[in-house]
Design an enzyme around this catalytic site. Sequence first.
Site, PDB file in Angstrom:
ATOM      1  N   GLU A 140      29.624  67.134  34.944  1.00  0.00           N
ATOM      2  CA  GLU A 140      30.466  68.339  34.903  1.00  0.00           C
ATOM      3  C   GLU A 140      31.492  68.285  33.785  1.00  0.00           C
ATOM      4  O   GLU A 140      32.420  69.085  33.740  1.00  0.00           O
ATOM      5  CB  GLU A 140      31.176  68.517  36.260  1.00  0.00           C
ATOM      6  CG  GLU A 140      30.224  68.737  37.425  1.00  0.00           C
ATOM      7  CD  GLU A 140      30.919  69.099  38.730  1.00  0.00           C
ATOM      8  OE1 GLU A 140      32.170  69.076  38.788  1.00  0.00           O
ATOM      9  OE2 GLU A 140      30.198  69.408  39.704  1.00  0.00           O
ATOM     10  N   THR A 148      44.431  70.152  48.593  1.00  0.00           N
ATOM     11  CA  THR A 148      44.221  69.265  47.448  1.00  0.00           C
ATOM     12  C   THR A 148      44.147  70.081  46.154  1.00  0.00           C
ATOM     13  O   THR A 148      43.614  71.194  46.139  1.00  0.00           O
ATOM     14  CB  THR A 148      42.919  68.475  47.631  1.00  0.00           C
ATOM     15  OG1 THR A 148      41.930  69.359  48.141  1.00  0.00           O
ATOM     16  CG2 THR A 148      43.123  67.341  48.613  1.00  0.00           C
ATOM     17  N   ASN A 204      41.859  74.205  49.866  1.00  0.00           N
ATOM     18  CA  ASN A 204      41.663  74.722  51.226  1.00  0.00           C
ATOM     19  C   ASN A 204      42.346  73.858  52.291  1.00  0.00           C
ATOM     20  O   ASN A 204      42.851  72.779  51.998  1.00  0.00           O
ATOM     21  CB  ASN A 204      40.165  74.796  51.521  1.00  0.00           C
ATOM     22  CG  ASN A 204      39.474  73.457  51.337  1.00  0.00           C
ATOM     23  OD1 ASN A 204      39.147  73.094  50.212  1.00  0.00           O
ATOM     24  ND2 ASN A 204      39.265  72.716  52.407  1.00  0.00           N
ATOM     25  N   ASP A 213      37.189  77.606  53.360  1.00  0.00           N
ATOM     26  CA  ASP A 213      37.197  76.733  52.181  1.00  0.00           C
ATOM     27  C   ASP A 213      37.546  77.539  50.932  1.00  0.00           C
ATOM     28  O   ASP A 213      37.092  77.243  49.826  1.00  0.00           O
ATOM     29  CB  ASP A 213      35.835  76.024  52.031  1.00  0.00           C
ATOM     30  CG  ASP A 213      35.852  74.895  51.003  1.00  0.00           C
ATOM     31  OD1 ASP A 213      36.940  74.404  50.671  1.00  0.00           O
ATOM     32  OD2 ASP A 213      34.763  74.517  50.533  1.00  0.00           O
ATOM     33  N   HIS A 219      22.488  64.612  51.180  1.00  0.00           N
ATOM     34  CA  HIS A 219      21.021  64.655  51.111  1.00  0.00           C
ATOM     35  C   HIS A 219      20.462  66.035  51.428  1.00  0.00           C
ATOM     36  O   HIS A 219      19.243  66.212  51.386  1.00  0.00           O
ATOM     37  CB  HIS A 219      20.408  63.601  52.040  1.00  0.00           C
ATOM     38  CG  HIS A 219      20.682  62.196  51.571  1.00  0.00           C
ATOM     39  ND1 HIS A 219      19.985  61.615  50.539  1.00  0.00           N
ATOM     40  CD2 HIS A 219      21.607  61.282  51.968  1.00  0.00           C
ATOM     41  CE1 HIS A 219      20.447  60.385  50.332  1.00  0.00           C
ATOM     42  NE2 HIS A 219      21.432  60.162  51.181  1.00  0.00           N
TER      43      HIS A 219
END
Length: 675
Positions: free
Chosen positions: A48, A230, A250, A295, A602
């Site tokens: 990223e 955060t 959030n 969120d 996963h």
Amino acid sequence: DDNPSDWPQHGRTTFEQRFSPLDQINTRTIGRLGLAWRQDFDTSRGQEGTPLIVDGVMYVTTSWSKVEALDAATGRVLWRHDPAVPGGVAVRGCCDTVNRGAAYWDGRVYVGTFDGRLIALDAKTGRLDWSVNTIPHDAALGDIRSYTIDAAPRIAKDVVIIGNGGAEFGARGFVSGFDARTGRLKWRFFTVPAPGNQPDHAASDNVLSSVAYKTWSPTGGWTHSGGGGTVWDSIVYDPVTGLVYLGVGNGAPWNYKFRSNGEGDNLFLASIVAIRPETGKYVWHFQETPKDQWDFTASQPMMVLDLPVQGRMRHVLVQAPKNGFFYTLDARTGAFISAIPYTFLNWAKGIDPKTGRPDIVPDALWSLTGRTWFGIPGSLGGHNWAPMAYSPQTGYVYIPAQQLPEPFKADDHMRLHDMGVNLGIDMTGLPADPKVLAAVGKTVQGWLLAWDPVAGKAAFRVQHDTPWNGGVLATAGGLVFQGLATGGFEAYDARTGARLYHFDAHSGIVAPPVAYAVHGRQYVAVEVGWGGIFPLMGGALARMRNDSVNHSRLLVFALDGKDRLPADSRPVQTLADGVGSFEPERARRGYVSYQHFCMACHGDNAIAGGVLPDLRWSGALGSPDGFYSIAGMGALKNFGMVGFSSVLKPQEIEDIRQFLISRARHDAALGEDKK
Ligand SMILES: O=C(O)c1cc(C(=O)O)c2c(n1)C(=O)C(=O)c1cc(C(=O)O)[nH]c1-2
Ligand SMILES: [Ca+2]
């Protein structure tokens, strides 16, 4: 902005418009664009990073917080620095072990590491100059609190500023400012009050106790989980106002009823907070989403612009956060100017034009109603961390926008777990029924959206095949560059959106491109490497119209570039059919544990999105002992797969194995591996 050849800061300039004044590559010459050079990375997880370019040297960060300095004209490696992040901390992050880039200042390169350090490297040699642990001991108290860093640090007035991630587990958000020369902590600003309103002896003490504390229930679950907030990505320094803007995330947990007994707006969650870089002192705040339970972070990339607002030039801060509204605020005061939907949304009826407060649809408050809310946007937002760009030539903000709906339903038996996510939602995902998946797939969309921030409406949209596309670059060549989740690297006409260039990069791109020049030759560079949260957690949605797998490398383009990629190597994957039997009841129990502890990496319902192993194909499925040595005992810990024996009993781990076998057999019967 003195040197158009460089890309010296995360968003090129402090205003973070991601506009390059270079125009050698332009709408007329674009047909000659080709790969000039490339460099394979030594990690195969999401990339990223925004490369920085200063005086012909490129500083790149990759997954696991590794750093490389390259000759920006040739790709020759000048030095490498591996901060040796322990593999076992991968599980402390919600969203892949990504890194979004370094900061450069006065001969040093600064990088936040996934395990919470801030390191300063000598830009010439890569030698470690100083390293600090950014996580204070008391913030990390209790095993449920989890802190990681994947954002790029920002520098303002000789202070290096960094936040962290962790609100999906349990965290109390804060931002720290360190002396750029010595690494000494200068200040800390917490974004959420301390339980009991105790002072932290931090820059945030006054505003938390006088403004924020009363917006929380004093007995809510946040007093254990930290509350969230955060600052995991966007921080912008504005030299015109002298302020630093923090994009605050959030709530932790998402479940607002559990978090705050369903009371209060919960400041400074989902807010932009302005502070002074020298002291960390609070100046203003604006909350985009009160009572967050979706969120809906305000962590998405922000930029500073000068725009006419009702005929008068204003110095503004703009953001397209997850919640679907495009916000314009007065940068000096935080005064609300406008919020206009940039994508379809259903959680709010509108925004109060005076206060900027959303009129929340009552049914959207799922943690209070107890009913399922089918939310748009979902938790991945109408736009996530992939940076937008602004072109002063067109006046448009280019947004990597998307639609990813999500059902939200309360987990009525919420308790805080020491390991794994703590969201307070029912973790049931999508069923395996192909008909249902196809129907849901139609709602999943991605665009490059050219947004006119003066008119407050879309100028055009380029429809992509899927959501979760890369960040955007705008250049003076009249071009907009964007990498796609499906592996294309594209250039568009900035005025019309017409596609002018396409390159098959063999792997999904999520990172934002940059432009720079060395010895008069312009380059466009982009990190390739499918990853981030969507391909980890997204399950079937992440595989819709997209078979990207991760090949991590840096691609650098220029006019008349002649390099090529090696032959495409998309692996053929075979489902582990015939690996053994399962008991349906055990498989059903295994599903519940899987969704709680395994799904975040996963993939929903055991469908992996092309980055981390798809466990339906795991060679370990055939052996209960082999499976337990990995999933229970952590045999692959150094690769990021920790053992779960402290939170799951051996028979629960065996249930998960049986669930995976059931999924493998089900999907093999559908011919899934033949696709
Ligand atoms: O609440 C947090 O602390 C936090 C942290 C992060 C992160 O650190 O990457 C992400 C998110 N939230 C988040 O909500 C999110 O959608 C997300 C996407 C990504 C990514 O890199 O793909 N990170 C994060
Ligand atoms: Ca989050």
